[in-house]
Design a protein around this motif. Sequence first.
Motif, mmCIF file in Angstrom:
data_model
loop_
_atom_site.group_PDB
_atom_site.id
_atom_site.type_symbol
_atom_site.label_atom_id
_atom_site.label_comp_id
_atom_site.label_asym_id
_atom_site.label_seq_id
_atom_site.Cartn_x
_atom_site.Cartn_y
_atom_site.Cartn_z
ATOM 1 N N GLU A 1 0.850 -1.195 0.000
ATOM 2 C CA GLU A 1 0.000 0.000 0.000
ATOM 3 C C GLU A 1 0.883 1.242 0.000
ATOM 4 O OE1 GLU A 1 -3.520 0.020 -0.311
ATOM 5 O OE2 GLU A 1 -2.875 -1.983 -0.929
ATOM 6 N N ARG A 2 1.282 1.652 -1.187
ATOM 7 C CA ARG A 2 2.217 2.767 -1.359
ATOM 8 C C ARG A 2 1.609 3.858 -2.223
ATOM 9 N NH1 ARG A 2 7.544 1.269 -0.173
ATOM 10 N NH2 ARG A 2 7.579 -0.839 0.702
ATOM 11 N N GLY A 3 2.112 5.067 -1.998
ATOM 12 C CA GLY A 3 1.720 6.192 -2.815
ATOM 13 C C GLY A 3 2.866 6.648 -3.695
ATOM 14 N N HIS A 4 2.786 7.864 -4.173
ATOM 15 C CA HIS A 4 3.818 8.430 -5.039
ATOM 16 C C HIS A 4 5.164 8.429 -4.326
ATOM 17 C CE1 HIS A 4 5.536 10.878 -8.212
ATOM 18 N NE2 HIS A 4 5.987 11.724 -7.293
ATOM 19 N N GLY A 5 6.210 7.980 -5.041
ATOM 20 C CA GLY A 5 7.545 7.950 -4.463
ATOM 21 C C GLY A 5 7.786 6.770 -3.544
ATOM 22 N N GLY A 6 6.846 5.827 -3.486
ATOM 23 C CA GLY A 6 7.046 4.644 -2.656
ATOM 24 C C GLY A 6 6.687 4.834 -1.196
ATOM 25 N N TYR A 7 6.090 5.980 -0.838
ATOM 26 C CA TYR A 7 5.755 6.233 0.556
ATOM 27 C C TYR A 7 4.532 5.427 0.976
ATOM 28 C CZ TYR A 7 9.184 9.963 0.578
ATOM 29 O OH TYR A 7 10.366 10.656 0.506
ATOM 30 N N VAL B 1 18.525 -4.124 -1.380
ATOM 31 C CA VAL B 1 18.952 -3.894 0.001
ATOM 32 C C VAL B 1 18.889 -2.404 0.330
ATOM 33 C CG1 VAL B 1 20.933 -3.967 1.576
ATOM 34 C CG2 VAL B 1 20.362 -5.969 0.183
ATOM 35 N N ALA B 2 19.368 -1.580 -0.587
ATOM 36 C CA ALA B 2 19.312 -0.128 -0.384
ATOM 37 C C ALA B 2 17.866 0.353 -0.330
ATOM 38 C CB ALA B 2 20.071 0.589 -1.501
ATOM 39 N N GLY B 3 17.020 -0.207 -1.203
ATOM 40 C CA GLY B 3 15.612 0.169 -1.203
ATOM 41 C C GLY B 3 14.911 -0.243 0.080
ATOM 42 N N ARG B 4 15.287 -1.394 0.627
ATOM 43 C CA ARG B 4 14.666 -1.858 1.868
ATOM 44 C C ARG B 4 15.049 -0.950 3.034
ATOM 45 N NH1 ARG B 4 12.758 -6.876 3.032
ATOM 46 N NH2 ARG B 4 12.046 -6.758 0.857
ATOM 47 N N LEU B 5 16.299 -0.488 3.059
ATOM 48 C CA LEU B 5 16.710 0.448 4.100
ATOM 49 C C LEU B 5 15.871 1.718 4.017
ATOM 50 C CD1 LEU B 5 18.547 1.387 6.388
ATOM 51 C CD2 LEU B 5 20.210 2.119 4.654
ATOM 52 N N GLU B 6 15.642 2.186 2.806
ATOM 53 C CA GLU B 6 14.818 3.375 2.625
ATOM 54 C C GLU B 6 13.384 3.109 3.069
ATOM 55 O OE1 GLU B 6 13.902 6.722 -0.855
ATOM 56 O OE2 GLU B 6 15.230 5.007 -1.264
ATOM 57 N N ASP B 7 12.894 1.895 2.808
ATOM 58 C CA ASP B 7 11.545 1.547 3.229
ATOM 59 C C ASP B 7 11.414 1.559 4.753
ATOM 60 O OD1 ASP B 7 10.498 1.306 0.719
ATOM 61 O OD2 ASP B 7 10.658 -0.882 0.619
ATOM 62 N N ARG B 8 12.464 1.176 5.452
ATOM 63 C CA ARG B 8 12.413 1.212 6.915
ATOM 64 C C ARG B 8 12.213 2.647 7.402
ATOM 65 N NH1 ARG B 8 17.630 -2.440 8.339
ATOM 66 N NH2 ARG B 8 17.176 -1.806 10.490
ATOM 67 N N TRP B 9 12.948 3.588 6.810
ATOM 68 C CA TRP B 9 12.778 4.991 7.174
ATOM 69 C C TRP B 9 11.384 5.484 6.798
ATOM 70 C CZ3 TRP B 9 15.463 6.999 10.690
ATOM 71 C CH2 TRP B 9 16.847 6.747 10.839
ATOM 72 N N ARG B 10 10.925 5.060 5.631
ATOM 73 C CA ARG B 10 9.595 5.493 5.197
ATOM 74 C C ARG B 10 8.518 4.994 6.158
ATOM 75 N NH1 ARG B 10 10.553 3.835 -1.118
ATOM 76 N NH2 ARG B 10 11.243 5.876 -1.905
ATOM 77 N N LEU B 11 8.652 3.747 6.595
ATOM 78 C CA LEU B 11 7.659 3.209 7.511
ATOM 79 C C LEU B 11 7.703 3.928 8.854
ATOM 80 C CD1 LEU B 11 5.408 1.248 8.063
ATOM 81 C CD2 LEU B 11 7.096 -0.523 8.584
#
Length: 733
Positions: A568-574, A625-635
């Motif tokens: 469940e993501r919006g623009h920019g993967g947020y 791996v880099a994207g997952r790290l970013e996802d942690r911050w996003r969450l």
Amino acid sequence: MSGSAIDRLAERTGIEPFFYDIWGNRHNVATETRRALLSAMGFGVESDQQAEDHLRRLDAESWHSLLPPVAVLLTNEAVAVEVSLPAAAWLGRLGWRLIEEQGAEHRGEVTVEVLAAGNATTLDDGAYRRYRLSLPIRPPLGYHRLEIEAIASDGVVSSRAASTLIIAPECCLSLDERVPGGRSWGLGSQLYSLRSAGNWGVGDFGDLAALAETAGRLGAGMVGINPLHALFPADPCHFSPYAPSSRTFLNLIHIDVVAVDDLAESPAARDLIGGPAFQRALAQVRDAELVDYPAVARLKRPVLELLYASFRVRHLESGLATERTESFRAFQQEMGLALRQLAVFETLHEHFFGSDFTKWGWQDWPEPYRRPESAEVGAFAAANAERIEFFEYLQWLADSQFAEAAARGRAAGLKVGFYRDLAVSGHPGGAEAWVNQSVVVQGARVGAPPDQFNLQGQNWGLSPWSPVALRDAAYAPFVALLRANMRHAGVLRIDHVMSLQHLFWFPVGGGPGAYVSYPFQDLVRIVALESRRQRCVVIGEDLGTVPEGFRPAMQRAGVLSYRVLYFERGHGGYFLPPHTYPEHALVCVTTHDLATLKGYWNGSDLHWRLRLGMYSDPGAHDREVAGRLEDRWRLLEALAAAGALPEHLRGRDRPPEMTSELMVAVHRYLAGSPSRILLVQLEDVLGEGEQPNLPGTVDQHPNWRRRLSGTVADLDRSVTLRALARDMGANRR
């Protein structure tokens, strides 16, 4: 070969001419794929003339049929059907009789000339026209029989026909009709994964009852479980719950042997269990990290055989009308021919596979035994009556224990009950395919078009149902399937619910696949009818490639959507904020096919994909791996914005570890959504790092074998679970 005839035949049988993958790319279906799928349906098209011949035959059959095999109407629609009549009957009369499901009868007669006329055609044997016959009655919801006879002007009955008339509601049972306020939450579990001090190395129905009681006491409304479909008792190595032998009966591995009443009456069984060698083997499977299905079966099977032998002597052959005899006979009567056919199949499978491992699938058995109705199968059944009854006995035990688990959950406060899962299809070598050979297509396998997990598409190795044959059967197999899986349940999740509209088929001989359409409107209406009859809420797993307009249609039918936090993501993967989630949906963090919350946080799924060589691009792993790290911050940002993140976890230089406190915060975030149901996976409650199943693997990953680190009793005492339950209760009111 000219494409015109094969194109028209493909369209007539539901093969769609193109499809879009998950990225929106259009793929046109090649003629060779159409030819292969038509052949799988029984329409050989080696030449253009053959395609034309099939089309003419289908047209002739349609016009020659006085009535369609089935009509599915909404309760507020006019009760009308199309009747096809030859020219000789146009000046005659139609007599009709409607027999309602509960036995009431209605009769009438009408002159053909007063009916509204429709399309007409001329065949080799003359002219035909369709007429609309409206009945002056409105039968109740249910399955009724309509009989028609065409009466010529001289009073002679020229033809007769019968059809199934199904009257359905507009939508499924809603959660509002099950619980006050129409909002609830529940615990999700893989039944096999449950640990307890008393089970025999695999979660059983006794563990399920204990979990239901724990969930009920904590204020949960439901307990979700993986498919419980019947597998292959003769081969415990085949244990995927999504590749079953039969979806209308239960997996016998989950029988709680110690809870069977017959154990108290069987000294032989008690002696076997109490033996030192048995106890050593039992301790070994109980302590194992993974479920060892063959070892569990080696322990359970001989004990169950002794219990059946005792039951047979003390009850069935005693001449006394004991309560257990009456209960077993009532179960046999209720389940009818379907139970008998399953038991015959399992006895045959045991017989042939037990003596020759190359005869695993029924397609490899001697030819006479490949047909349930053959004289040879009948003779085999007569000669093996007790063994067949043994398998019926096991299904009775499983059903009884499952029913008791449901009752114990309700008594503890589980208001909605069990949430069952219906797999998309069955194994081609299983009982379902053997029994329903006129409906199950052997020359194709179901799957999904190309997506991010498999660029060539996913072939799940399961056999589809023929949409044409399903309608010809008046949808009876589909009705039976729904009823069986709504049994002892308050919610049914339909896996890959898009299959109600279309299903992706691959030819068995290889090559690209295509979508095949199903009678969507009819199937959805039947789902709604059975939902209300069985008092069961319906959830449609609508992940992946979803057709345009499909979700709105499901919402109108009262089928809840299925939304996963990761997607469940919006623009920019947020991550989308909770208030944007749909109301008519179930929400969850993850599923059995995805990383657990801790595994997602730590990238365990990415590690597995790297370890198994599932990346075609050398740099893809590093990017993920880099994207997952970013996802942690996003969450974390999403949790903070929603007020779900504890203050002391904010403003850090690096993401915190996935603790129980953070796990609760993630679910608190979802609990703030308007969605009707929130499901919490037990793997996340216990902080498990590994997922139950890794799509795209068979033996490379321990799919469907992982056991939980804690026991069901531990859950009852869990501080984490109690904290979670308090949050869920506060936010789900």
